[in-house]
Design a protein around this motif. Structure first.
Motif, PDB file in Angstrom:
ATOM      1  N   ARG A  18       1.002  -1.256   0.105  1.00 53.63           N
ATOM      2  CA  ARG A  18      -0.001   0.021  -0.009  1.00 53.63           C
ATOM      3  C   ARG A  18       0.863   1.322   0.048  1.00 53.63           C
ATOM      4  NH1 ARG A  18      -3.535   0.205   5.051  1.00 53.63           N
ATOM      5  NH2 ARG A  18      -4.647   1.793   3.799  1.00 53.63           N
ATOM      6  N   GLY A 168       2.251   5.517   8.662  1.00 50.81           N
ATOM      7  CA  GLY A 168       1.272   4.517   9.237  1.00 50.81           C
ATOM      8  C   GLY A 168       0.095   5.228   9.533  1.00 50.81           C
ATOM      9  N   ASN A 169       0.066   6.120  10.162  1.00 53.22           N
ATOM     10  CA  ASN A 169      -0.985   6.767  10.715  1.00 53.22           C
ATOM     11  C   ASN A 169      -1.816   7.546   9.610  1.00 53.22           C
ATOM     12  OD1 ASN A 169      -1.512   6.843  13.739  1.00 53.22           O
ATOM     13  ND2 ASN A 169       0.651   7.398  13.812  1.00 53.22           N
ATOM     14  N   LEU A 171      -2.005   6.256   6.548  1.00 52.62           N
ATOM     15  CA  LEU A 171      -2.746   4.884   6.015  1.00 52.62           C
ATOM     16  C   LEU A 171      -4.147   4.551   6.730  1.00 52.62           C
ATOM     17  CD1 LEU A 171       0.420   2.866   4.846  1.00 52.62           C
ATOM     18  CD2 LEU A 171      -1.198   3.933   3.260  1.00 52.62           C
ATOM     19  N   SER A 172      -3.812   4.552   7.898  1.00 44.07           N
ATOM     20  CA  SER A 172      -5.179   4.273   8.708  1.00 44.07           C
ATOM     21  C   SER A 172      -6.139   5.330   8.986  1.00 44.07           C
ATOM     22  CB  SER A 172      -4.579   4.051  10.224  1.00 44.07           C
ATOM     23  OG  SER A 172      -4.313   5.106  10.963  1.00 44.07           O
ATOM     24  N   THR A 173      -5.886   6.473   8.632  1.00 46.55           N
ATOM     25  CA  THR A 173      -6.919   7.552   8.726  1.00 46.55           C
ATOM     26  C   THR A 173      -7.013   8.464   7.427  1.00 46.55           C
ATOM     27  OG1 THR A 173      -5.076   9.535   9.244  1.00 46.55           O
ATOM     28  CG2 THR A 173      -6.092   8.109  11.307  1.00 46.55           C
ATOM     29  N   ALA A 179      -3.178  12.488  11.169  1.00 42.99           N
ATOM     30  CA  ALA A 179      -1.988  11.581  11.181  1.00 42.99           C
ATOM     31  C   ALA A 179      -0.706  12.146  11.753  1.00 42.99           C
ATOM     32  CB  ALA A 179      -1.679  11.046   9.710  1.00 42.99           C
ATOM     33  N   LYS A 210      -1.230   1.315  19.241  1.00 47.61           N
ATOM     34  CA  LYS A 210      -2.548   1.224  19.088  1.00 47.61           C
ATOM     35  C   LYS A 210      -3.559   1.977  20.183  1.00 47.61           C
ATOM     36  CE  LYS A 210      -2.544  -3.149  16.719  1.00 47.61           C
ATOM     37  NZ  LYS A 210      -2.833  -4.579  16.688  1.00 47.61           N
TER      38      LYS A 210
END
Length: 223
Positions: A18, A168-169, A171-173, A179, A210
């Motif tokens: 990703r 990473g943040n 990609l998650s948000t 982020a 997490k």
């Protein structure tokens, strides 16, 4: 690097990628290999993100001239995270205030870079000389004051950790500002835990990434 990437492709897992993150690169050949990999992987997945931390130095340039030339002429990414020195060198613009930050960001945006984050920005006309983090997207810009930690022995790897945390943040948000807030929060916790441990190595595994209840640092919109 070429063999490692080839192995990923031969394993058949390249389509699951990703995002790609790059930091310090020691030769032009490596820079070109990473760039070729990004282009190849983007053909597989048009939504793949590439974050490039264009490492060339902090107060002076310590990379080979070929690396500086590559970044100056061929820097291409979705997200970049230069520090103040790197942003100034690569843009040719001196950072003196928020307007100069916005001017630098626009120059990068005009080259196709979607998100520009400039770290450790300091303004000579401020009383405290506190460092700031600045973020710019195609539509808006934000800036926030960040904690400066002074260690007897300079700590290595903070830029790498910040870039990884941000990517990473994000990609998650898929929220560039959230982020950045989360990345700063967790970066601060790692630094604090490292300081308390008395160890030289960053205590990366000492933090629960997490964690849901976090105190997010404030970032203000730049008009």
């Amino acid at each position: 690097i070429r063999d490692v990437i080839k192995g990923i492709e031969e394993l058949g897992v390249a389509d699951d990628c990703r995002a790609i993150l790059s930091g310090y690169m020691g030769s032009r050949e490596i820079c070109e290999e990473v760039q070729d990999t990004v282009h190849r992987f983007k053909k597989r997945n048009k939504n793949l993100l590439y974050l490039c931390d264009p490492v060339i130095g902090k107060t002076n340039c310590y990379v080979k001239p070929e690396i500086l030339e590559f970044f100056t002429k061929k820097l291409s990414a979705d997200i970049i995270t230069p520090n103040q020195f790197e942003a100034e060198v690569l843009s040719g613009i001196k950072i003196t205030d928020t307007n100069s930050l916005k001017t630098i960001a626009k120059k990068f945006h005009d080259s196709g870079i979607k998100i520009v984050i400039i770290t450790g920005a300091k303004f000579n006309n401020t009383k405290t000389n506190d460092p700031y983090k600045f973020i710019s997207t195609d539509s808006t810009s934000y800036i926030g004051k960040v904690q400066e930690y002074l260690f007897q022995t300079p700590m290595s790897g903070l830029g790498d950790l910040f870039s990884a945390l941000y990517l990473g943040n994000y990609l998650s948000t898929m929220d560039p500002i959230a982020a950045l807030q989360k990345a700063n929060h967790f970066l601060d916790k790692v630094i604090q835990n490292t300081f308390q441990s008395g160890k030289k190595e960053l205590q990366v595994l000492s933090v629960d990434y997490k964690e849901l209840r976090v105190e997010l640092p404030e970032f203000c919109r730049v008009n």
